[in-house]
Write a protein that holds these residues in place. Structure first.
Motif, PDB file in Angstrom:
ATOM      1  N   LEU A  69       0.834  -1.208   0.000  1.00  0.00           N
ATOM      2  CA  LEU A  69       0.000   0.000   0.000  1.00  0.00           C
ATOM      3  C   LEU A  69       0.864   1.252   0.000  1.00  0.00           C
ATOM      4  N   GLN A 100      -3.193 -10.609   2.622  1.00  0.00           N
ATOM      5  CA  GLN A 100      -4.349  -9.768   2.929  1.00  0.00           C
ATOM      6  C   GLN A 100      -4.203  -9.126   4.306  1.00  0.00           C
ATOM      7  N   MET A 103      -7.598  -5.021   9.643  1.00  0.00           N
ATOM      8  CA  MET A 103      -7.270  -3.692  10.137  1.00  0.00           C
ATOM      9  C   MET A 103      -7.651  -3.501  11.591  1.00  0.00           C
ATOM     10  N   THR A 108     -14.336   1.671  11.263  1.00  0.00           N
ATOM     11  CA  THR A 108     -14.073   2.438  10.038  1.00  0.00           C
ATOM     12  C   THR A 108     -13.583   1.554   8.897  1.00  0.00           C
ATOM     13  N   SER A 109     -13.310   0.289   9.171  1.00  0.00           N
ATOM     14  CA  SER A 109     -12.734  -0.531   8.110  1.00  0.00           C
ATOM     15  C   SER A 109     -13.797  -1.224   7.265  1.00  0.00           C
ATOM     16  N   ASN A 111     -17.235  -0.502   4.955  1.00  0.00           N
ATOM     17  CA  ASN A 111     -18.020   0.553   4.314  1.00  0.00           C
ATOM     18  C   ASN A 111     -19.453   0.534   4.862  1.00  0.00           C
ATOM     19  N   ARG A 113     -22.109   1.751   3.891  1.00  0.00           N
ATOM     20  CA  ARG A 113     -23.176   1.704   2.897  1.00  0.00           C
ATOM     21  C   ARG A 113     -23.293   0.349   2.206  1.00  0.00           C
ATOM     22  N   ILE A 126     -13.588  -8.201  -7.392  1.00  0.00           N
ATOM     23  CA  ILE A 126     -12.319  -7.621  -7.842  1.00  0.00           C
ATOM     24  C   ILE A 126     -11.470  -8.692  -8.523  1.00  0.00           C
TER      25      ILE A 126
ATOM     26  N   GLN B 230     -10.590   6.968   4.760  1.00  0.00           N
ATOM     27  CA  GLN B 230     -11.169   5.968   5.659  1.00  0.00           C
ATOM     28  C   GLN B 230     -10.523   4.602   5.474  1.00  0.00           C
ATOM     29  N   ASP B 231     -10.587   3.808   6.532  1.00  0.00           N
ATOM     30  CA  ASP B 231      -9.968   2.487   6.493  1.00  0.00           C
ATOM     31  C   ASP B 231     -10.580   1.582   5.429  1.00  0.00           C
ATOM     32  N   TYR B 232     -11.902   1.714   5.197  1.00  0.00           N
ATOM     33  CA  TYR B 232     -12.484   0.794   4.222  1.00  0.00           C
ATOM     34  C   TYR B 232     -11.962   1.046   2.822  1.00  0.00           C
ATOM     35  N   VAL B 234      -8.767   1.933   2.319  1.00  0.00           N
ATOM     36  CA  VAL B 234      -7.471   1.248   2.381  1.00  0.00           C
ATOM     37  C   VAL B 234      -7.682  -0.255   2.189  1.00  0.00           C
ATOM     38  N   ALA B 235      -8.730  -0.785   2.846  1.00  0.00           N
ATOM     39  CA  ALA B 235      -9.010  -2.217   2.722  1.00  0.00           C
ATOM     40  C   ALA B 235      -9.317  -2.578   1.274  1.00  0.00           C
ATOM     41  N   ALA B 236     -10.079  -1.721   0.587  1.00  0.00           N
ATOM     42  CA  ALA B 236     -10.409  -1.994  -0.813  1.00  0.00           C
ATOM     43  C   ALA B 236      -9.149  -1.948  -1.675  1.00  0.00           C
ATOM     44  N   ARG B 237      -8.267  -1.006  -1.368  1.00  0.00           N
ATOM     45  CA  ARG B 237      -7.008  -0.946  -2.116  1.00  0.00           C
ATOM     46  C   ARG B 237      -6.188  -2.198  -1.875  1.00  0.00           C
ATOM     47  N   ALA B 238      -6.186  -2.657  -0.630  1.00  0.00           N
ATOM     48  CA  ALA B 238      -5.410  -3.855  -0.307  1.00  0.00           C
ATOM     49  C   ALA B 238      -5.957  -5.069  -1.049  1.00  0.00           C
ATOM     50  N   LEU B 239      -7.260  -5.041  -1.369  1.00  0.00           N
ATOM     51  CA  LEU B 239      -7.846  -6.140  -2.127  1.00  0.00           C
ATOM     52  C   LEU B 239      -7.502  -6.042  -3.606  1.00  0.00           C
ATOM     53  N   ALA B 241      -8.651  -3.298  -5.539  1.00  0.00           N
ATOM     54  CA  ALA B 241      -9.747  -2.639  -6.239  1.00  0.00           C
ATOM     55  C   ALA B 241      -9.218  -1.521  -7.133  1.00  0.00           C
ATOM     56  N   ARG B 245     -13.634   1.631  -9.110  1.00  0.00           N
ATOM     57  CA  ARG B 245     -14.455   0.916  -8.127  1.00  0.00           C
ATOM     58  C   ARG B 245     -14.437   1.644  -6.782  1.00  0.00           C
ATOM     59  N   ARG B 249     -17.945   2.989  -5.719  1.00  0.00           N
ATOM     60  CA  ARG B 249     -18.552   2.014  -4.832  1.00  0.00           C
ATOM     61  C   ARG B 249     -18.317   2.391  -3.370  1.00  0.00           C
ATOM     62  N   HIS B 250     -17.188   3.009  -3.101  1.00  0.00           N
ATOM     63  CA  HIS B 250     -16.852   3.268  -1.705  1.00  0.00           C
ATOM     64  C   HIS B 250     -16.925   4.741  -1.335  1.00  0.00           C
ATOM     65  N   PRO B 253     -20.895   6.892  -2.496  1.00  0.00           N
ATOM     66  CA  PRO B 253     -22.069   6.687  -1.635  1.00  0.00           C
ATOM     67  C   PRO B 253     -21.912   7.308  -0.250  1.00  0.00           C
ATOM     68  N   ASN B 254     -20.687   7.425   0.213  1.00  0.00           N
ATOM     69  CA  ASN B 254     -20.475   7.999   1.540  1.00  0.00           C
ATOM     70  C   ASN B 254     -20.351   9.508   1.513  1.00  0.00           C
TER      71      ASN B 254
END
Lengths: 338, 339
Positions: A69, A100, A103, A108-109, A111, A113, A126, B230-232, B234-239, B241, B245, B249-250, B253-254
């Protein structure tokens, strides 16, 4: 635990410097924060490597570097022989199937929505090659069941779950691609103590069942001791001690590790009174301007002239059984009462 | 994402609470919600155990909707807006007179006080004020709705790009938006409208949108920057995405809620601005009917006949008030911290 010999994750001389810049129009670099400054270790298959250290020592930056990252300034991170540090695009995406992240903050990890089913199923969107389309829903439910959640809750939203349950959702998401390495960045420090134990035990069970390897980053020494096979102690971007958990906890060689261990709360009043308490003076120096030689020397009671001039490498030293980075290592049992 | 076949079993209410297993989502909703509320006064839901009622899938939006329905402020605003929308869509329901038909006005009846024949009285031309006020609703609302739509689309999209990309695109777009911010709005609108020979709903919309998009842009940009960290994400990037997307997607909407709130308030502001521009003579032109135009026409003889000015002004105020109240209620409902 069942740690077999071959290294699945190899980290060599990993360095991350964040540039400090000045000026609005013309940016001029005036220095760098040395968040991670030359870290090397191997993670073996099925093993858990705990990384401990105080806030700001570079633990989380290390996690980001392992995950690809952040781009390292120098050094390499190889997972199953493939370099993640310089990988881009499709190559990086393929490597990510093997490593993987779980966190720290379960609030906050995820989403807010997206439904739990969408969150846990997103890895399959993905990486469509990871699961055939018709099979995804079943797999998501199996994952939820695996981490101890009701598979019927796929249509719920994260805010309908408690902190511990959310962390389980985060773990399920991390497991979706069947990675072999999971980097846990403070996975339980945002949870209540009772929930911490549940989540740590879940991680241990998953490791046994799925043969996972963990890099487990935490500042809570007892949690790391519970789950880790080996422990690395970080101070100001450097690894100061690395060894099997019994060795590092029972016979710490580096003065920083000794100080850290002596600060662990002891639940037994008698032991608490008998044991030695090492109180460090001052604050950790700024990682933008670390001390010369040994980084710990400004707070070390053993510091001598040589500590300011020569940086002690992390290596096996006479009289100790595991690697440490100190010119004057000395096994010193600070937690006999533990 | 969730096809009907997927969401089917999860909404079923299990357990022995007498709930019929096939209750539709809408019917099961209030009961499930109350059960959840009662269990967890602190806000964090109690641990749902296996076999307990699975509950309906609640989202921030459906929670907000439930929250809204219980607010008198929202109900009042919604009823008012409903009436106004109906008036704009089918003005014939509210008056039998067609004010666009010149034969409906008789100069002999000019400046009459409100009476049984003319509820709101008549104006300088002897036209029925009630009919004109009702028919004027459409133009006012058209300006408000279309300007809001354009500013949300343009400002929102540019804000999304600027906030997500950062760097040079952000710097460029932000400077451009600041240039537009610096133009005084009435003066700017006068200038833009002076370019066109005749003012219509669409020229007024254009003038207002050109001046108002930077506000939506800024709000969207700020919300995107907040969501990006936001962490989510970062999590999507780690996947692994893709940027697209993550953006749609993230982040979107927020980030979109704050834009929606401001857009609701702005709608009222745009309607008031249209009236102002028409009053000044650069907005919608006669023979079209608009509240601002009616107020302008009635102004010189206000002391002799107040009703042709007061009634469109009252409608204007009520409409603006309704939209601002709606914006307030929506903001409160979408902000979990105010719950």
């Amino acid at each position: 635990m069942a740690a077999t010999g071959d290294a699945i994750l190899e980290v060599r001389d990993l360095v991350k410097h964040f540039p400090l810049t000045q000026g609005v129009v013309v940016r001029k670099q005036i220095g760098a924060v040395r968040a991670v400054d030359g870290i090397s270790f191997d993670l073996r298959r099925g093993e858990t490597l705990g990384i401990v250290g105080e806030s700001g020592c570079g633990k989380s930056t290390l996690a980001k570097l392992l995950m690809g990252l952040e781009r390292p300034t120098r050094g390499s991170v190889r997972i199953k022989g493939r370099e993640i540090a310089g990988a881009k695009g499709g190559e990086l995406k393929r490597i990510r199937r093997n490593i993987q992240l779980v966190m720290q903050d379960p609030y906050t990890s995820l989403n807010p929505r997206m439904t739990v089913g969408d969150i846990v199923g997103e890895p399959y969107e993905i990486h469509p090659e990871a699961a055939p389309k018709g099979d995804r829903r079943r797999r998501v439910q199996a994952l939820l069941e695996l981490v101890g959640l009701d598979p019927d809750h796929v249509n719920r939203y994260p805010h309908q779950f408690s902190g511990g349950q959310r962390q389980r959702i985060g773990i399920a998401r991390g497991l979706a691609l069947q990675p072999e390495v999971i980097v846990c960045d403070e996975p339980v420090s945002a949870l209540d103590v009772s929930i911490q134990a549940q989540v740590v035990n879940l991680l241990a069970r998953l490791q046994r069942d799925l043969g996972l390897s963990y890099v487990f980053i935490a500042h809570d020494l007892s949690v790391v001791r519970h789950i880790a096979d080996r422990v690395g102690v970080m101070y100001l971007g450097k690894m100061v001690e690395l060894g099997r958990d019994a060795e590092v906890y029972g016979q710490p060689a580096h003065p920083y590790t000794q100080a850290l261990l002596s600060a662990v709360p002891v639940p037994d009043p008698e032991g608490r009174e008998r044991r030695e308490r090492i109180v460090l003076r001052g604050d950790p120096p700024s990682p933008a301007n670390p001390p010369s030689g040994c980084r710990f020397r400004t707070r070390c009671w053993k510091a001598q002239e040589v500590c300011a001039q020569q940086e002690p490498p992390l290596q096996l030293r006479p009289g100790t059984w595991h690697e440490s980075a100190c010119h004057f290592p000395q096994i010193h049992d600070v937690i006999r009462a533990f | 994402m969730s096809d009907p076949a997927v969401s089917g079993p999860a909404v079923r209410v299990g357990g022995g609470d007498g709930g019929s297993g096939t209750a539709p989502r809408g019917a099961a909703a209030p009961r499930a919600r109350h059960a959840r509320r009662a269990k967890s006064p602190g806000g964090s839901p109690a641990r749902p155990s296996r076999g307990a009622p699975a509950g309906r899938p609640a989202s921030l939006w459906s929670d907000a909707w439930h929250e809204l329905r219980r607010r008198p402020l929202f109900v009042a605003a919604a009823v008012l807006i409903g009436v106004i929308l109906l008036m704009a869509a089918v003005p014939q329901l509210f008056t039998s007179v067609d004010p666009y038909d010149a034969a409906s006005c008789r100069l002999g009846d000019a400046r009459q006080a409100p009476s049984a024949a003319h509820w709101f009285g008549t104006d300088n031309q002897g036209c029925d004020t009630l009919a004109r006020t009702v028919y004027g609703t459409r133009n006012s609302l058209l300006v408000g709705l279309s300007t809001t739509a354009v500013t949300v689309l343009v400002g929102g999209l540019l804000g999304l790009v600027a906030g997500f990309r950062g760097g040079l695109p952000d710097a460029l777009l932000s400077r451009v938006s600041e240039v537009f911010f610096a133009i005084p709005s009435v003066l700017g609108a006068l200038l833009i409208l002076a370019v066109f020979r005749t003012g219509t709903v669409w020229t007024v919309m254009l003038a207002l949108a050109v001046l108002a998009w930077p506000m939506t842009f800024r709000i969207m940009r700020a919300a995107v920057i907040a969501a990006r960290g936001q962490d989510y994400v970062v999590a999507a990037r780690a996947l692994g995405a893709s940027g697209r997307r993550i953006m749609f997607r993230h982040i979107l909407p927020n980030a979109v809620t704050s834009v929606i709130v401001v857009a609701t308030v702005n709608l009222g502001v745009f309607i008031a601005a249209e009236a102002g521009l028409s009053f000044l003579g650069v907005g919608i032109q006669s023979p079209e009917i608009s509240w601002g135009l009616m107020i302008a026409d009635a102004r010189p003889r206000f002391l002799e006949a107040a009703s042709p000015l007061l009634f469109p002004a009252a409608f204007l105020s009520l409409t603006v008030l309704a939209f601002i109240m709606l914006g307030d209620a929506v903001r409160d409902a979408l902000d979990p911290k105010l719950r």
